[in-house]
Write a protein that holds these residues in place. Structure first.
Motif, short mmCIF file in Angstrom:
data_model
loop_
_atom_site.label_atom_id
_atom_site.label_comp_id
_atom_site.label_asym_id
_atom_site.label_seq_id
_atom_site.Cartn_x
_atom_site.Cartn_y
_atom_site.Cartn_z
N ALA A 168 48.05 87.40 19.99
CA ALA A 168 48.31 86.42 21.04
C ALA A 168 47.50 86.73 22.29
CB ALA A 168 49.79 86.38 21.36
N ALA A 169 47.30 88.02 22.57
CA ALA A 169 46.45 88.40 23.70
C ALA A 169 45.01 87.96 23.43
CB ALA A 169 46.51 89.91 23.92
N ASP A 170 44.57 88.10 22.19
CA ASP A 170 43.22 87.72 21.80
C ASP A 170 42.99 86.23 22.02
OD1 ASP A 170 40.68 87.69 20.69
OD2 ASP A 170 41.35 87.96 18.63
N SER A 171 43.99 85.42 21.68
CA SER A 171 43.85 83.96 21.77
C SER A 171 44.38 83.38 23.09
CB SER A 171 44.59 83.30 20.60
OG SER A 171 45.97 83.62 20.62
N ALA A 172 44.73 84.25 24.06
CA ALA A 172 45.23 83.83 25.36
C ALA A 172 46.51 83.00 25.25
CB ALA A 172 44.16 83.06 26.15
N ASN A 173 47.40 83.41 24.36
CA ASN A 173 48.66 82.71 24.15
C ASN A 173 49.87 83.55 24.55
OD1 ASN A 173 48.22 79.99 23.14
ND2 ASN A 173 47.20 80.97 21.40
N LEU A 174 49.70 84.43 25.49
CA LEU A 174 50.80 85.26 25.95
C LEU A 174 51.74 84.49 26.86
CD1 LEU A 174 48.67 88.42 26.80
CD2 LEU A 174 50.20 88.16 24.83
N ILE A 175 52.97 84.98 26.99
CA ILE A 175 53.92 84.48 27.97
C ILE A 175 54.01 85.54 29.07
CG2 ILE A 175 56.31 83.80 28.42
CD1 ILE A 175 56.48 82.97 25.46
N CYS A 176 53.72 85.14 30.30
CA CYS A 176 53.63 86.08 31.41
C CYS A 176 54.92 86.02 32.24
CB CYS A 176 52.43 85.72 32.29
SG CYS A 176 50.86 85.59 31.38
N ILE A 177 55.52 87.17 32.47
CA ILE A 177 56.77 87.27 33.22
C ILE A 177 56.46 87.90 34.58
CG2 ILE A 177 59.16 88.09 33.13
CD1 ILE A 177 58.29 86.33 30.75
N LEU A 178 56.91 87.26 35.66
CA LEU A 178 56.55 87.73 37.00
C LEU A 178 57.78 87.94 37.87
CD1 LEU A 178 53.56 85.31 37.69
CD2 LEU A 178 53.42 87.66 36.84
N ALA A 179 57.77 89.03 38.64
CA ALA A 179 58.82 89.28 39.63
C ALA A 179 58.18 89.95 40.84
CB ALA A 179 59.92 90.16 39.05
N GLY A 180 58.73 89.64 42.03
CA GLY A 180 58.21 90.23 43.26
C GLY A 180 58.00 89.20 44.34
N ASP A 181 57.12 89.53 45.27
CA ASP A 181 56.82 88.67 46.41
C ASP A 181 56.35 87.29 45.95
OD1 ASP A 181 55.93 88.15 49.29
OD2 ASP A 181 54.01 88.04 48.23
N TYR A 182 56.94 86.23 46.55
CA TYR A 182 56.69 84.87 46.05
C TYR A 182 55.22 84.46 46.16
CZ TYR A 182 57.11 79.87 45.26
OH TYR A 182 56.95 78.60 44.76
N ARG A 183 54.63 84.65 47.31
CA ARG A 183 53.23 84.23 47.48
C ARG A 183 52.31 85.00 46.53
NH1 ARG A 183 49.50 83.79 52.98
NH2 ARG A 183 47.53 83.49 51.88
N SER A 184 52.59 86.28 46.35
CA SER A 184 51.77 87.08 45.43
C SER A 184 51.91 86.58 44.01
CB SER A 184 52.18 88.55 45.53
OG SER A 184 51.98 89.05 46.83
N LYS A 185 53.13 86.25 43.60
CA LYS A 185 53.35 85.72 42.25
C LYS A 185 52.58 84.41 42.06
CE LYS A 185 57.80 85.69 42.57
NZ LYS A 185 59.24 85.50 42.28
N LYS A 186 52.55 83.60 43.09
CA LYS A 186 51.83 82.33 43.02
C LYS A 186 50.35 82.58 42.73
CE LYS A 186 52.83 79.09 45.99
NZ LYS A 186 52.87 78.17 47.18
N GLU A 187 49.76 83.50 43.47
CA GLU A 187 48.35 83.86 43.26
C GLU A 187 48.13 84.36 41.83
OE1 GLU A 187 45.88 83.50 45.38
OE2 GLU A 187 46.64 83.67 47.43
N VAL A 188 49.02 85.27 41.40
CA VAL A 188 48.86 85.90 40.09
C VAL A 188 49.04 84.90 38.96
CG1 VAL A 188 49.91 87.59 38.52
CG2 VAL A 188 49.52 88.19 40.92
N ALA A 189 50.02 84.02 39.08
CA ALA A 189 50.28 83.04 38.02
C ALA A 189 49.07 82.17 37.77
CB ALA A 189 51.49 82.18 38.38
N HIS A 190 48.39 81.76 38.84
CA HIS A 190 47.23 80.87 38.67
C HIS A 190 45.99 81.64 38.22
CE1 HIS A 190 48.79 76.95 39.97
NE2 HIS A 190 49.67 77.68 40.63
N ILE A 191 46.00 82.95 38.34
CA ILE A 191 44.94 83.76 37.74
C ILE A 191 45.16 83.90 36.24
CG2 ILE A 191 43.94 86.09 37.64
CD1 ILE A 191 44.56 86.35 40.64
N LEU A 192 46.42 84.10 35.84
CA LEU A 192 46.73 84.42 34.44
C LEU A 192 46.78 83.21 33.51
CD1 LEU A 192 49.52 87.14 34.90
CD2 LEU A 192 47.13 87.49 34.26
#
Length: 351
Positions: free
Chosen positions: A160-184
């Motif tokens: 799934a990592a190879d095919s970019a089909n992972l599910i990403c779980i995020l916790a922490g500072d809201y603005r930072s998560k926003k940046e990270v989510a749109h990168i991933l």
């Protein structure tokens, strides 16, 4: 495709104009990290045209392999962990164990304390760790200006990592998560899930998810062994699995069990499975929430590893590293069957 990816992110796009992320770093090019870093580097090169992904790995050969695979225009190799954390705006880490994670973040903290950032810096810990470690990492970084920690484990095997089909779980500072989510998403994963501001919640949820996968492995192992003992055969039971439970863990791990494909270098290494089982058992003990299926899986993982270590000592091991689906060896041996060879010994003859 873009609309689907946007729907899979629980955050709006980061404000524009605003903080511009110029450099992204990635530490850890193991079975999962290699594919995540590769996909991230390719996506950035084709969609944003920004600077190459900066990577660091304790074994430089993996970094050189990645650069050779996708090109020096997409990957830059850092000479040290300190260089990586000082030069990059966002740094992802994908590491093997809690001890390694703590050691790496101590290096990061030391470098950042000596050279305090003057603009936002986000560190994203993607490894499977015990939740309390997230608090320790936060403490390490808490007095460093402009520095934010996000816990970001992922669900999915190396395929799934190879095919970019992972599910990403995020916790922490809201603005930072926003940046990270749109990168991933969609570069690395198909979906991001927000677990809130408590950094411990994402690694906790990762363990809960892995408990389901361990339970799946244990159920399959027991059912396949019983099918062999009954003279029906595990392959027949696997056909039923594909019809009744057409979910990736059942199908993919079931196939490995019935075909004896236990190569941990192409899947999830059994030592990682044992680490996760230990973390889950510790968590359920602390929370008074029994999970006997994980206790059973833990015992069968230990059995499989012990048998494999003995085979390696005698020079008879088929694989250098076992996949965690090899826990079926525990139920096979308990039932009087061969641990890793489903063709041996003689089985009950069908009528």
């Amino acid at each position: 495709m873009a609309a689907a990816a946007q729907h899979a992110i629980p955050f709006s796009r980061p404000a524009t104009p605003g903080h511009i992320i110029n450099k992204i770093g990635f530490y850890g090019l193991g079975a999962m990290g290699y594919f995540m870093a590769r996909n991230l580097a390719r996506h950035r090169a084709s969609n944003t045209g920004t600077s190459p992904l900066v990577v660091y790995n304790r074994s430089v050969a993996k970094a050189e392999q990645l650069r050779a695979e996708i090109g020096a225009d997409k990957v830059q190799i850092a000479e040290s962990a300190e260089q990586l954390v000082l030069e990059c705006d966002v740094i992802f880490t994908s590491l093997a164990s809690d001890a390694v994670v703590k050691s790496v973040y101590e290096q990061f903290a030391s470098a950042l304390q000596a050279n305090p950032p003057t603009k936002n810096k986000i560190l994203v810990e993607m490894s499977t760790i015990y939740p309390s470690l997230a608090g320790e990492l936060d403490t390490l970084l808490s007095d460093i200006p402009h520095t934010h920690l996000v816990t970001g484990p992922v669900f999915g095997p190396p395929a799934a990592a190879d095919s970019a089909n992972l599910i990403c779980i995020l916790a922490g500072d809201y603005r930072s998560k926003k940046e990270v989510a749109h990168i991933l998403v969609p570069a690395v994963g198909k979906k991001a899930m927000d677990l809130g501001g408590n950094l411990q919640k994402a690694p906790m949820f990762k363990l809960i998810g892995n408990s389901m996968i361990l339970g799946t492995l244990e159920i399959l192992a027991e059912a396949f062994t019983l099918s062999e003992k009954a003279g029906i055969g595990a392959p027949t039971a696997y056909e039923l699995v594909k019809d009744l439970f057409p979910a990736p863990p059942f199908i993919n791990y079931g196939r490995k069990m019935v075909t004896d494909e236990f190569d941990g270098l192409k899947g999830f290494a059994i030592d990682g499975g044992l680490k996760d089982a230990n973390h889950i058992r510790r968590l359920v003990t602390e929370l008074n929430s029994p999970m006997p299926v994980v206790d059973a899986a833990h015992g069968h993982i230990l059995t499989a590893r012990a048998i494999h270590e003995d085979q390696k000592h005698r020079g008879e091991a088929k694989y250098d590293v076992l996949d965690w689906s090899a826990l079926v060896a525990g139920t096979r041996v308990a039932g009087g069957l061969d641990a890793f060879d489903s063709a041996q010994p003689a089985k009950v003859v069908k009528d």
